[in-house]
Design an enzyme around this catalytic site. Sequence first.
Site, mmCIF file in Angstrom:
data_model
loop_
_atom_site.group_PDB
_atom_site.id
_atom_site.type_symbol
_atom_site.label_atom_id
_atom_site.label_comp_id
_atom_site.label_asym_id
_atom_site.label_seq_id
_atom_site.Cartn_x
_atom_site.Cartn_y
_atom_site.Cartn_z
ATOM 1 N N LYS A 62 0.846 -1.197 0.000
ATOM 2 C CA LYS A 62 0.000 0.000 0.000
ATOM 3 C C LYS A 62 0.879 1.244 0.000
ATOM 4 C CE LYS A 62 -3.786 2.098 2.635
ATOM 5 N NZ LYS A 62 -4.682 1.891 3.775
ATOM 6 N N SER A 131 -9.491 2.917 1.375
ATOM 7 C CA SER A 131 -8.066 3.080 1.621
ATOM 8 C C SER A 131 -7.164 1.966 1.086
ATOM 9 C CB SER A 131 -7.850 3.274 3.116
ATOM 10 O OG SER A 131 -6.502 3.431 3.413
ATOM 11 N N SER A 155 -10.348 -0.030 6.601
ATOM 12 C CA SER A 155 -9.574 0.068 5.365
ATOM 13 C C SER A 155 -9.013 -1.243 4.841
ATOM 14 C CB SER A 155 -8.426 1.060 5.547
ATOM 15 O OG SER A 155 -8.932 2.332 5.833
#
Length: 172
Positions: A62, A131, A155
């Site tokens: 991420k 997210s 998220s």
Amino acid sequence: INEKKITFQNIVEACIERTRQIDPIYNIWASFDQDDIKSQMPKDISLRNENKKMIGVPVGVKDIFNTNSLPTQMGSSIWKNFTAGNDARVVHDLKEAGAIICGKTVTAEFAVHKLNETLNPHDEKLTPGTSSSGSAVSVATGVCPVALGSQTAGSIVRPASFTGVYGFKPTY
């Protein structure tokens, strides 16, 4: 790999090819560099031991976690092309275990609730979550078998649920 039916090169090439097919449609990657991926490829299976449990496993990261070689933009134009020059501890540990960092997955700006450009691979009219959606979609589409996310509210669990993959938030 142990039976020599596939090689680490086959795994890396499959990740790169799948990215070529999928990313233009679903917008998974904030940063993807095939030369960087190839440079991480293990040279041989003999490197597999107790300390290299993830050797050759492609992992999406991420885009809030620092990586030494790729920008950490946190989904924000403010941080466009910012390179931290270090690896976050979790990225460092993955590399130490032999994982191949595939790229940085798209995230909501600063990992907050705003939707981003990543699409749900099951139905483009539905949200893939917010997210950690790039991470969830990278797994759901078979680009990589594992991806990092982060969770403050939902998220990890929402994008995982919305895209049909397993997601969990470990303890601190």
